[in-house]
Scaffold this motif. Structure first.
Motif, PDB file in Angstrom:
ATOM      1  N   HIS A  23       0.557  -1.054  -0.481  1.00 13.57           N
ATOM      2  CA  HIS A  23       0.148   0.064   0.207  1.00 13.57           C
ATOM      3  C   HIS A  23       0.925   1.349  -0.084  1.00 13.57           C
ATOM      4  CE1 HIS A  23      -2.425   3.483   1.957  1.00 13.57           C
ATOM      5  NE2 HIS A  23      -3.240   2.820   1.197  1.00 13.57           N
ATOM      6  N   ALA A  24       1.994   1.411   0.548  1.00 11.25           N
ATOM      7  CA  ALA A  24       2.921   2.338   0.910  1.00 11.25           C
ATOM      8  C   ALA A  24       3.508   2.716  -0.223  1.00 11.25           C
ATOM      9  CB  ALA A  24       4.082   2.381   2.143  1.00 11.25           C
ATOM     10  N   ALA A  25       4.152   1.716  -1.355  1.00 13.85           N
ATOM     11  CA  ALA A  25       4.764   1.560  -2.288  1.00 13.85           C
ATOM     12  C   ALA A  25       3.430   2.330  -3.501  1.00 13.85           C
ATOM     13  CB  ALA A  25       4.897   1.128  -3.234  1.00 13.85           C
ATOM     14  N   GLU A  26       2.118   2.252  -3.921  1.00 17.78           N
ATOM     15  CA  GLU A  26       1.006   2.208  -3.664  1.00 17.78           C
ATOM     16  C   GLU A  26       1.263   4.080  -4.412  1.00 17.78           C
ATOM     17  OE1 GLU A  26      -2.165   0.354  -4.612  1.00 17.78           O
ATOM     18  OE2 GLU A  26      -1.196  -1.423  -6.567  1.00 17.78           O
ATOM     19  N   HIS A  80       9.496  -2.858  -7.442  1.00 18.85           N
ATOM     20  CA  HIS A  80      10.259  -5.289  -6.997  1.00 18.85           C
ATOM     21  C   HIS A  80       8.804  -5.046  -6.605  1.00 18.85           C
ATOM     22  CE1 HIS A  80      12.331  -6.866  -4.562  1.00 18.85           C
ATOM     23  NE2 HIS A  80      14.376  -6.171  -4.371  1.00 18.85           N
ATOM     24  N   ILE A  81       9.907  -6.451  -6.803  1.00 17.37           N
ATOM     25  CA  ILE A  81       8.668  -7.954  -6.444  1.00 17.37           C
ATOM     26  C   ILE A  81       7.682  -7.834  -4.665  1.00 17.37           C
ATOM     27  CG2 ILE A  81      10.026  -9.702  -6.489  1.00 17.37           C
ATOM     28  CD1 ILE A  81       8.766 -11.555  -8.002  1.00 17.37           C
ATOM     29  N   ALA A  82       8.840  -7.499  -3.948  1.00 16.36           N
ATOM     30  CA  ALA A  82       8.984  -7.015  -2.600  1.00 16.36           C
ATOM     31  C   ALA A  82       7.447  -6.597  -2.430  1.00 16.36           C
ATOM     32  CB  ALA A  82       9.927  -7.012  -1.682  1.00 16.36           C
ATOM     33  N   ILE A  83       7.309  -5.754  -2.844  1.00 15.37           N
ATOM     34  CA  ILE A  83       5.832  -5.273  -2.743  1.00 15.37           C
ATOM     35  C   ILE A  83       4.673  -4.992  -3.870  1.00 15.37           C
ATOM     36  CG2 ILE A  83       6.827  -3.405  -1.263  1.00 15.37           C
ATOM     37  CD1 ILE A  83       8.125  -1.289  -3.337  1.00 15.37           C
ATOM     38  N   GLU A 109       0.388  -8.367  -5.888  1.00 17.93           N
ATOM     39  CA  GLU A 109       0.096  -9.635  -6.211  1.00 17.93           C
ATOM     40  C   GLU A 109      -0.135 -10.215  -4.280  1.00 17.93           C
ATOM     41  OE1 GLU A 109      -0.481 -13.807  -5.949  1.00 17.93           O
ATOM     42  OE2 GLU A 109      -0.867 -11.957  -7.580  1.00 17.93           O
ATOM     43  N   GLN A 110       0.244  -9.540  -3.487  1.00 19.65           N
ATOM     44  CA  GLN A 110       0.492  -9.215  -2.250  1.00 19.65           C
ATOM     45  C   GLN A 110      -1.482  -8.377  -1.454  1.00 19.65           C
ATOM     46  OE1 GLN A 110       2.176 -10.065  -0.178  1.00 19.65           O
ATOM     47  NE2 GLN A 110       3.647 -10.709  -1.719  1.00 19.65           N
ATOM     48  N   PHE A 111      -1.888  -8.223  -1.735  1.00 16.31           N
ATOM     49  CA  PHE A 111      -3.262  -7.609  -2.592  1.00 16.31           C
ATOM     50  C   PHE A 111      -4.002  -8.424  -2.813  1.00 16.31           C
ATOM     51  CE2 PHE A 111      -1.657  -2.629  -3.369  1.00 16.31           C
ATOM     52  CZ  PHE A 111      -1.812  -2.766  -2.307  1.00 16.31           C
ATOM     53  N   GLY A 135      -9.943 -18.624   1.911  1.00 16.04           N
ATOM     54  CA  GLY A 135      -9.340 -19.012   1.015  1.00 16.04           C
ATOM     55  C   GLY A 135      -8.487 -19.331   1.445  1.00 16.04           C
ATOM     56  N   ASP A 136      -7.418 -20.692   0.392  1.00 18.25           N
ATOM     57  CA  ASP A 136      -6.318 -20.425   1.193  1.00 18.25           C
ATOM     58  C   ASP A 136      -4.763 -20.162   0.678  1.00 18.25           C
ATOM     59  OD1 ASP A 136      -4.725 -23.214   1.358  1.00 18.25           O
ATOM     60  OD2 ASP A 136      -4.744 -24.440  -1.143  1.00 18.25           O
ATOM     61  N   ILE A 137      -4.297 -19.859   0.851  1.00 22.54           N
ATOM     62  CA  ILE A 137      -3.214 -19.220   1.734  1.00 22.54           C
ATOM     63  C   ILE A 137      -1.939 -20.453   1.099  1.00 22.54           C
ATOM     64  CG2 ILE A 137      -4.104 -16.922   1.804  1.00 22.54           C
ATOM     65  CD1 ILE A 137      -2.630 -17.262   4.350  1.00 22.54           C
ATOM     66  N   SER A 138      -2.013 -21.559   1.175  1.00 23.78           N
ATOM     67  CA  SER A 138      -0.718 -22.567   1.779  1.00 23.78           C
ATOM     68  C   SER A 138       0.331 -22.034   1.267  1.00 23.78           C
ATOM     69  CB  SER A 138      -1.382 -24.170   2.057  1.00 23.78           C
ATOM     70  OG  SER A 138      -1.581 -24.400   0.519  1.00 23.78           O
ATOM     71  N   GLY A 139      -0.096 -22.189  -0.349  1.00 22.20           N
ATOM     72  CA  GLY A 139       1.198 -21.499  -1.391  1.00 22.20           C
ATOM     73  C   GLY A 139       1.693 -20.442  -1.010  1.00 22.20           C
ATOM     74  N   ALA A 140       1.620 -19.256  -1.078  1.00 22.31           N
ATOM     75  CA  ALA A 140       1.317 -17.961  -0.886  1.00 22.31           C
ATOM     76  C   ALA A 140       2.940 -17.132  -0.384  1.00 22.31           C
ATOM     77  CB  ALA A 140       0.387 -17.370  -0.478  1.00 22.31           C
ATOM     78  N   SER A 141       3.344 -16.656  -1.303  1.00 25.52           N
ATOM     79  CA  SER A 141       4.833 -16.119  -0.094  1.00 25.52           C
ATOM     80  C   SER A 141       4.079 -14.539   0.404  1.00 25.52           C
ATOM     81  CB  SER A 141       5.577 -16.456  -1.555  1.00 25.52           C
ATOM     82  OG  SER A 141       7.253 -15.454  -0.894  1.00 25.52           O
ATOM     83  N   PHE A 142       4.393 -14.384   1.599  1.00 23.32           N
ATOM     84  CA  PHE A 142       4.106 -13.312   2.563  1.00 23.32           C
ATOM     85  C   PHE A 142       5.675 -13.544   3.705  1.00 23.32           C
ATOM     86  CE2 PHE A 142       1.380 -17.108   3.416  1.00 23.32           C
ATOM     87  CZ  PHE A 142       1.347 -16.927   5.196  1.00 23.32           C
TER      88      PHE A 142
END
Length: 382
Positions: A317-320, A357-360, A363-365, A375-382
């Protein structure tokens, strides 16, 4: 020089920054053309401790808290995006001194000129060998590479194992590739580097989520969380610098066809007010999310997943917000924002580059919304 006897604060580091600010301002116009910091500027930042912000005080570092770190990086980025990016990255990776073995940490960070260029943009190979590992790979985006004394890439131990480590390679063990020809953040010298079967003693290799050797919650942050903090803080600082530049210039600047200066137009009043409130709100959200994450880690609470997701939302959010604010500032100032001689054009290029940068990423939203909906977030990177 730092005395290494006690932790610094944001206030003391900002005071040091202001002491070298005239030099930074004098040379900032060279950063893009040279695609790197000058040796003089790099030396000034090194000597005053800005690449040791999260290094434990016992090792001669500043030992900043996460919130003080954010304040210092924001301040630096408001002055110059390149400076903020390298202070954030170099000062951020100095956190590694809190989980490397003592002797290894002293060898990596022992000299004031020490700078670790890290890369998480690729995964190399770490093959166990007697007394250590053989490191092979090529990694992009090693910010500060021209001045780096150590390079810290991600590697997988034995292909397919899933065990990811950070390898702290000395400069002489890598080959540097000067391929940083970009529009934004041009002065950061974010070159590629490669290693070919380089031997590295085991004490210079640690898990990406290591066991800390020093007290302090900053050394127990999840590896990816600490890394994102260094990245997301910079765009917000750039946006604040853009607002400051607009305020400084607006009292004497009239856009073509306008009869009053920008500072006397109600539209400018409203836009500056919106920009200030949005930057401050985004900064407060980041600080709140980091505080909650630290509290969850300290208490070993069951809410760690929620705290990490909330924290990643705050960073993205800060980046946006930062990109939006810089664009609105440049719209207000008009054609002057196109001139390289003015303090606006490079900020737009830099904030766009930092926010990519991919870190921000956005996709995080997606992850945050999916989690909120059960929902299922088992495969998510956070």
């Amino acid at each position: 020089m730092l005395d290494g006897q006690s932790a610094s604060t944001a206030a003391t580091m900002i005071e040091r920054f202001e002491q070298i600010r005239p030099l930074l301002a004098q040379q900032s116009g060279r950063f893009d053309a040279d695609r790197r910091l000058s040796d003089e500027v790099f030396g000034a930042l090194s000597e005053t401790g800005f690449f040791r912000l999260l290094l434990p005080a016992q090792l001669g570092g500043c030992g900043l808290s996460p919130l003080d770190f954010m304040t210092v990086v924001e301040h630096a980025a408001a002055v110059d995006g390149t400076i903020g990016w390298l202070v954030g990255n170099g000062g951020g990776i100095s956190r590694a001194g809190g989980y490397l073995p003592l002797d290894a940490a002293q060898k990596v960070f022992g000299k004031p000129s020490a700078f670790v260029a890290s890369s998480t943009g690729a995964i190399g190979k770490a093959v166990p060998a007697k007394g250590g590992y053989r490191i092979t790979g090529r990694w992009p985006f090693a910010s500060g590479a021209p001045h780096a004394t150590t390079f810290a890439p991600l590697c997988e131990v034995n292909e397919g194992s899933g065990r990811i480590v950070l390898a702290f390679l000395p400069r002489e063990a890598v080959n540097l590739i000067d391929n940083w020809h970009v529009s934004g953040m041009r002065g950061t010298g974010s070159w590629d580097f490669e290693a070919d079967n380089a031997f590295l003693p085991a004490e210079f290799v640690c898990d990406f989520q290591p066991n800390p050797t020093h007290a302090g919650v900053v050394y127990r942050l999840p590896g990816i969380s600490a890394f994102v903090w260094t990245v997301a803080t910079v765009p917000l600082g750039i946006a604040k610098g853009a607002i400051d530049a607009l305020i400084s210039l607006s009292s004497g600047h009239r856009r073509q066809g306008m009869t009053v200066p920008v500072a006397e137009r109600e539209l400018a009043h409203a836009e500056i007010g919106r920009c200030l409130s949005q930057c401050r709100a985004a900064g407060a959200y980041m600080r709140s999310a980091m505080s909650d994450l630290c509290a969850s880690i300290e208490s070993e609470g069951s809410d760690l997943v929620a705290a990490r997701i909330n924290y990643r939302l705050a960073c993205s959010h800060a980046a946006e917000v930062a990109v939006s604010v810089v664009l609105r500032v440049n719209d207000l100032i008009g054609a002057r924002a196109l001139a390289e001689s003015q303090p606006f054009e490079r900020r737009e290029r830099d904030v766009r580059a930092a926010a990519k940068h991919i870190a921000i990423s956005a996709e995080q939203f997606v992850i945050g919304g999916r989690y909120a909906l059960g929902g299922d977030i088992s495969g998510a990177s956070f």
